[in-house]
Design a protein around this motif. Structure first.
Motif, PDB file in Angstrom:
ATOM      1  N   SER A 204      -9.753 -28.133 -57.326  1.00 52.66           N
ATOM      2  CA  SER A 204      -9.973 -26.695 -57.389  1.00 52.66           C
ATOM      3  C   SER A 204      -8.986 -26.032 -58.332  1.00 52.66           C
ATOM      4  O   SER A 204      -7.843 -26.461 -58.480  1.00 52.66           O
ATOM      5  N   ASP A 310     -11.818 -38.685 -51.821  1.00 52.08           N
ATOM      6  CA  ASP A 310     -13.221 -38.298 -51.683  1.00 52.08           C
ATOM      7  C   ASP A 310     -13.228 -36.900 -51.071  1.00 52.08           C
ATOM      8  O   ASP A 310     -13.212 -36.733 -49.857  1.00 52.08           O
ATOM      9  N   ILE A 311     -13.237 -35.891 -51.925  1.00 53.56           N
ATOM     10  CA  ILE A 311     -13.027 -34.522 -51.462  1.00 53.56           C
ATOM     11  C   ILE A 311     -14.125 -34.057 -50.519  1.00 53.56           C
ATOM     12  O   ILE A 311     -13.906 -33.215 -49.648  1.00 53.56           O
ATOM     13  N   GLY A 312     -15.307 -34.620 -50.654  1.00 53.80           N
ATOM     14  CA  GLY A 312     -16.401 -34.211 -49.780  1.00 53.80           C
ATOM     15  C   GLY A 312     -16.165 -34.509 -48.320  1.00 53.80           C
ATOM     16  O   GLY A 312     -16.748 -33.864 -47.436  1.00 53.80           O
ATOM     17  N   THR A 313     -15.286 -35.464 -48.022  1.00 56.49           N
ATOM     18  CA  THR A 313     -15.044 -35.839 -46.626  1.00 56.49           C
ATOM     19  C   THR A 313     -14.098 -34.875 -45.918  1.00 56.49           C
ATOM     20  O   THR A 313     -13.944 -34.954 -44.694  1.00 56.49           O
ATOM     21  N   ALA A 315     -13.819 -31.303 -47.031  1.00 53.89           N
ATOM     22  CA  ALA A 315     -14.006 -29.942 -47.542  1.00 53.89           C
ATOM     23  C   ALA A 315     -14.831 -29.035 -46.655  1.00 53.89           C
ATOM     24  O   ALA A 315     -14.779 -27.810 -46.815  1.00 53.89           O
ATOM     25  N   GLU A 316     -15.577 -29.575 -45.705  1.00 54.66           N
ATOM     26  CA  GLU A 316     -16.537 -28.747 -44.981  1.00 54.66           C
ATOM     27  C   GLU A 316     -16.084 -28.319 -43.589  1.00 54.66           C
ATOM     28  O   GLU A 316     -16.431 -27.241 -43.130  1.00 54.66           O
TER      29      GLU A 316
END
Length: 427
Positions: A204, A310-313, A315-316
């Protein structure tokens, strides 16, 4: 979008403004038309310019006005109308439970449709800092809050909630990096104009797209780190200044529980530790001593690099906010803000680039410096404020919930209320 009043949504479309006094009567006519438009749907295309409605479609506008009515009740009457010129000014609307201020801008040409509208604050009837703290306590999860007047004899506490509670504060840690840079400049070890390479990119932020090792001044990196919360700037500065030096400044600035807070992680390291794949390493890290943690960061450097994340793991949903984070209590944050007040030098104008709240609310202060932090489950806002009479204040709040994402506009609204109430009493 939720809570228009809380976020002070800026809706001004670019348009050349006229200074002709002939449009002044049209301004008052549009101000009077705002009241019914806030009370019920309809008439938007006659009121707003096409350019405005392109940016904010009718359905979005109606959702925003409905949210205002849910928060404050029905709009009841038009309050003061103050013009800064023939096409721009401020309009107050009295709702049942609050008075809401708007900046209103109209086009200079007939039919003088509205080209800009901005919420600049809501003053609730009979509001008080006690009510603000009560609303903090009603938030799900854990909260902590403090307001202090900053004096040469130490902070004078005005309002607090759990001021000693160690909270996850997200990117607020970047204030410690800024403080170490300010200390190094004050000591003659660094200059704000020194140039270093952009060496540690993280997730980011604008600098992620910059060329690797792009030359940047320390001042530019610090401004991007604070005003934009750029993670690449933060990681580059933290490691260039020396983690051990930044850690020492955390203690120097008055953090009460350094054992829980140190060593300060880079953003890449924090993201990596939060990953499910690194659960075992994270658990060991949380139990380790400071010296052991430092060794783990060295020994597992490749595993904790931004390229391995693995930023998707992470970020949510809230991810390990109790173990892979940056921690501080409201008292720690007040001590840090006071240290910056006394030693910050050029750091103070850097903190003022992004005041964190709506410009009209920030304008209540002679100076307002800000740095916050947010991620799923974590929200923090920290303000260093100088009143018009010259007195200094620190206002800090944190909200953590490991089970759910946070209602960030609700938190911004609470902090804005606290600042506005404080500004009124310190005039």
């Amino acid at each position: 979008m939720k809570a228009l009043a809380a976020l002070a949504l800026f809706l001004l479309a670019l348009h050349p403004l006229s200074s002709s006094a002939q449009v002044a009567p049209a301004y008052h006519a549009r101000a009077e038309q705002l009241l019914p438009l806030l009370g019920k749907d309809g008439g938007e295309k006659d009121f707003f310019s096409d350019l405005f409605l392109t940016a904010v479609p009718v359905n979005q506008w109606r959702a925003l006005t409905a949210d205002l009515r849910r928060q404050y009740g029905e709009p009841q009457s038009l309050g003061s109308v103050r013009q800064n010129g023939p096409t721009a000014g401020q309009v107050e609307v009295r709702y049942r439970r609050a008075t809401v201020g708007f900046t209103l801008v109209i086009a200079p040409e007939a039919p003088n449709r509205v080209i800009g509208l901005q919420i600049v604050g809501a003053k609730q009837a009979d509001d008080s800092l006690i009510k603000v703290i009560d609303d903090f306590e009603a938030l799900p999860g854990q909260t902590a809050f403090a307001i202090a007047r900053l004096t040469d004899g130490g902070p004078q506490w005005i309002a607090t909630r759990a001021p000693d509670r160690q909270m996850a504060t997200g990117s607020s840690f970047k204030l410690y990096v800024l403080a170490e840079l300010a200390r190094a400049v004050e000591a003659g070890e660094r200059r704000w104009s020194d140039v270093i390479p952009l060496s540690h990119k993280s997730f980011s932020g604008r600098l992620l797209a910059y060329p690797d090792r792009a030359p940047m001044t320390l001042h530019s990196l610090a401004t991007t780190m604070i005003a934009e919360s750029d993670n690449s700037a933060a990681d580059t500065l933290l490691l260039a200044l020396g983690r051990e030096n930044v850690d020492a400044t955390l203690s120097r600035a008055g953090h009460a529980e350094a054992d829980a807070a140190l060593p300060l992680l880079t953003t890449a390291e924090a993201f990596a530790l939060k990953m499910p794949a690194n659960a075992s390493l994270r658990q060991s890290y949380a139990r380790a001593s400071i010296a052991q943690r430092r060794a783990m960061l060295r020994d597992h450097a490749a595993r904790l690099d931004a390229k391995a994340v693995d930023i998707g793991t992470v970020a949510e949903t809230p991810a390990s906010i109790d173990s892979a984070e940056w921690f501080a209590s409201p008292k720690d944050e007040v001590a840090l803000l006071d240290w910056l007040r006394r030693h910050g030098g050029e750091a103070l104008p850097i903190m003022a680039v992004n005041p964190g709240i709506a410009p009209a609310d920030a304008a209540r202060w002679k100076y307002l410096g800000y740095k916050g932090g947010s991620e799923p489950g974590v929200m923090a806002m920290n303000f260093l404020a100088q009143a018009k009479d010259g007195s200094w204040y620190a206002v800090t709040g944190s909200w953590n919930n490991p089970a759910a994402r946070l209602d960030e506009p609700r938190f911004v609204a609470l902090m804005t209320r606290a600042l506005n109430l404080l500004a009124e009493t310190s005039r």
